[in-house]
Structures are given as structure tokens and as C-alpha cells.
Scaffold this motif. Sequence first.
Motif, PDB file in Angstrom:
ATOM      1  N   PRO A 284      35.686  40.022  65.293  1.00  0.00           N
ATOM      2  CA  PRO A 284      36.681  40.568  65.387  1.00  0.00           C
ATOM      3  C   PRO A 284      37.623  40.104  64.536  1.00  0.00           C
ATOM      4  O   PRO A 284      38.799  41.027  64.177  1.00  0.00           O
ATOM      5  CB  PRO A 284      36.935  40.555  66.858  1.00  0.00           C
ATOM      6  N   GLY A 285      38.089  38.693  63.886  1.00  0.00           N
ATOM      7  CA  GLY A 285      39.243  38.036  63.806  1.00  0.00           C
ATOM      8  C   GLY A 285      38.658  38.610  62.369  1.00  0.00           C
ATOM      9  O   GLY A 285      39.964  38.972  61.249  1.00  0.00           O
ATOM     10  N   ALA A 286      37.861  38.307  62.163  1.00  0.00           N
ATOM     11  CA  ALA A 286      37.422  38.891  60.134  1.00  0.00           C
ATOM     12  C   ALA A 286      37.978  40.503  60.352  1.00  0.00           C
ATOM     13  O   ALA A 286      38.373  41.026  58.441  1.00  0.00           O
ATOM     14  CB  ALA A 286      36.338  38.666  59.744  1.00  0.00           C
ATOM     15  N   ALA A 287      37.566  41.189  61.051  1.00  0.00           N
ATOM     16  CA  ALA A 287      38.206  42.781  60.465  1.00  0.00           C
ATOM     17  C   ALA A 287      39.356  43.094  60.767  1.00  0.00           C
ATOM     18  O   ALA A 287      39.804  44.196  60.062  1.00  0.00           O
ATOM     19  CB  ALA A 287      37.035  43.758  62.553  1.00  0.00           C
ATOM     20  N   LYS A 288      40.027  41.646  61.634  1.00  0.00           N
ATOM     21  CA  LYS A 288      42.159  42.264  61.214  1.00  0.00           C
ATOM     22  C   LYS A 288      41.993  41.738  60.248  1.00  0.00           C
ATOM     23  O   LYS A 288      42.845  42.292  59.981  1.00  0.00           O
ATOM     24  CB  LYS A 288      41.971  41.386  62.461  1.00  0.00           C
ATOM     25  N   GLN A 289      41.605  40.979  59.234  1.00  0.00           N
ATOM     26  CA  GLN A 289      41.656  40.848  58.052  1.00  0.00           C
ATOM     27  C   GLN A 289      41.431  41.505  56.504  1.00  0.00           C
ATOM     28  O   GLN A 289      41.925  41.488  55.828  1.00  0.00           O
ATOM     29  CB  GLN A 289      41.199  39.101  57.612  1.00  0.00           C
ATOM     30  N   LEU A 290      40.345  42.256  57.696  1.00  0.00           N
ATOM     31  CA  LEU A 290      39.685  43.065  56.269  1.00  0.00           C
ATOM     32  C   LEU A 290      41.280  44.151  55.151  1.00  0.00           C
ATOM     33  O   LEU A 290      41.251  44.574  54.523  1.00  0.00           O
ATOM     34  CB  LEU A 290      39.051  44.361  57.341  1.00  0.00           C
ATOM     35  N   PRO A 291      41.857  44.438  56.236  1.00  0.00           N
ATOM     36  CA  PRO A 291      42.954  45.882  55.971  1.00  0.00           C
ATOM     37  C   PRO A 291      44.031  44.980  55.019  1.00  0.00           C
ATOM     38  O   PRO A 291      43.498  45.970  53.874  1.00  0.00           O
ATOM     39  CB  PRO A 291      43.594  46.332  57.160  1.00  0.00           C
ATOM     40  N   GLY A 292      44.503  43.706  55.449  1.00  0.00           N
ATOM     41  CA  GLY A 292      44.836  43.205  54.042  1.00  0.00           C
ATOM     42  C   GLY A 292      43.869  42.486  52.946  1.00  0.00           C
ATOM     43  O   GLY A 292      45.003  42.654  52.386  1.00  0.00           O
ATOM     44  N   ALA A 293      43.155  43.089  53.374  1.00  0.00           N
ATOM     45  CA  ALA A 293      42.084  42.290  51.609  1.00  0.00           C
ATOM     46  C   ALA A 293      41.784  43.520  51.536  1.00  0.00           C
ATOM     47  O   ALA A 293      42.452  43.683  49.877  1.00  0.00           O
ATOM     48  CB  ALA A 293      41.074  41.398  52.509  1.00  0.00           C
ATOM     49  N   VAL A 294      41.676  44.451  51.682  1.00  0.00           N
ATOM     50  CA  VAL A 294      41.613  46.110  50.785  1.00  0.00           C
ATOM     51  C   VAL A 294      42.947  46.022  50.368  1.00  0.00           C
ATOM     52  O   VAL A 294      42.662  46.793  49.003  1.00  0.00           O
ATOM     53  CB  VAL A 294      41.111  46.764  52.269  1.00  0.00           C
ATOM     54  N   LYS A 295      44.477  45.912  50.788  1.00  0.00           N
ATOM     55  CA  LYS A 295      45.517  46.452  50.130  1.00  0.00           C
ATOM     56  C   LYS A 295      45.747  45.370  49.161  1.00  0.00           C
ATOM     57  O   LYS A 295      45.900  46.169  47.938  1.00  0.00           O
ATOM     58  CB  LYS A 295      46.434  46.150  51.107  1.00  0.00           C
ATOM     59  N   GLN A 296      44.545  44.435  48.475  1.00  0.00           N
ATOM     60  CA  GLN A 296      44.865  43.631  47.561  1.00  0.00           C
ATOM     61  C   GLN A 296      43.739  43.768  47.032  1.00  0.00           C
ATOM     62  O   GLN A 296      44.266  43.573  45.156  1.00  0.00           O
ATOM     63  CB  GLN A 296      44.461  41.904  48.330  1.00  0.00           C
ATOM     64  N   LEU A 297      42.978  44.778  46.869  1.00  0.00           N
ATOM     65  CA  LEU A 297      42.192  44.789  45.609  1.00  0.00           C
ATOM     66  C   LEU A 297      42.645  45.818  44.912  1.00  0.00           C
ATOM     67  O   LEU A 297      41.805  45.101  43.825  1.00  0.00           O
ATOM     68  CB  LEU A 297      41.014  45.854  46.171  1.00  0.00           C
ATOM     69  N   PRO A 298      43.376  46.158  44.308  1.00  0.00           N
ATOM     70  CA  PRO A 298      44.181  47.035  43.066  1.00  0.00           C
ATOM     71  C   PRO A 298      44.536  45.918  42.498  1.00  0.00           C
ATOM     72  O   PRO A 298      44.358  45.416  41.310  1.00  0.00           O
ATOM     73  CB  PRO A 298      44.550  48.009  43.094  1.00  0.00           C
ATOM     74  N   VAL A 299      45.556  45.425  42.979  1.00  0.00           N
ATOM     75  CA  VAL A 299      45.904  43.467  42.195  1.00  0.00           C
ATOM     76  C   VAL A 299      45.150  42.950  41.269  1.00  0.00           C
ATOM     77  O   VAL A 299      44.842  42.106  40.401  1.00  0.00           O
ATOM     78  CB  VAL A 299      47.120  42.838  43.593  1.00  0.00           C
TER      79      VAL A 299
END
Length: 113
Positions: free
Chosen positions: A69-84
Motif C-alpha cells: 500500500p505504501g509503495a502504491a501511494k508513491q506510484l503516481p508521483g513516480a509515473v509523473k516523473q517518467l517523462p523527465v
Amino acid sequence: MSTTKNAAHREPMSDSETLRVDLEETRQHLADTVQELSRRLNVPHRVKETAGQAGQKMKEVPGAMKQLPGAAKQLPGAVKQLPVIGKRHPKATAAIGGAVALGVGAWMARRHS
């Protein structure tokens, strides 16, 4: 051979002593080889060993599941950083994308066979 009997006296060993030393080294090497072969051919022991390792890994699964669950909460932020990240490291991004595509293709091929 220039092997010595006693390092302090530096007396050369006779041919028979040299042969005895070589024979003892050969016997030890043979014993080690037989022991290793016996270990590798002991299938029931290896199965138990592997089962024990699998059991240990299964005991670790609940702890890993609690972290999801904690890792899943961090996933949207990580996905947003993918283009960068992709712009900074285009070759690495392409390699990772290719590896993921191969993995998905292999997974799908196994499912349909």
C-alpha cells in the motif's frame, strides 16, 4: 623437484618422500571430489534444501505484502516523473521499454501455449 622437507634446514626431500607427499595430496583431492559428487547426487537432500529455501521465501511474502500500500501511494508521483527521466536518459528508457515489451510478450506466449 625442489620441495623441502623442513623449511628451517632446507634439506631436499628424497624421491620417495616427494612421491608420498604427491600421493597424499592426490588422495585428499580425490576425497574432496568424491564428497562433492556425493553431495550433488544426493537428490532427496537437495530437494529438502530447496523446499526449505522456498518455505523461507514464502514466510517473507506477508511482510512484502504489507509494504505494497505504501509503495502504491508513491506510484503516481513516480509515473509523473517518467517523462523527465526519459528525456535525461533516452537510451536507458528505450532499453527498459524494450525489456518490458519482451517480458510481456513472453508472458503472453506462455499463457496461450
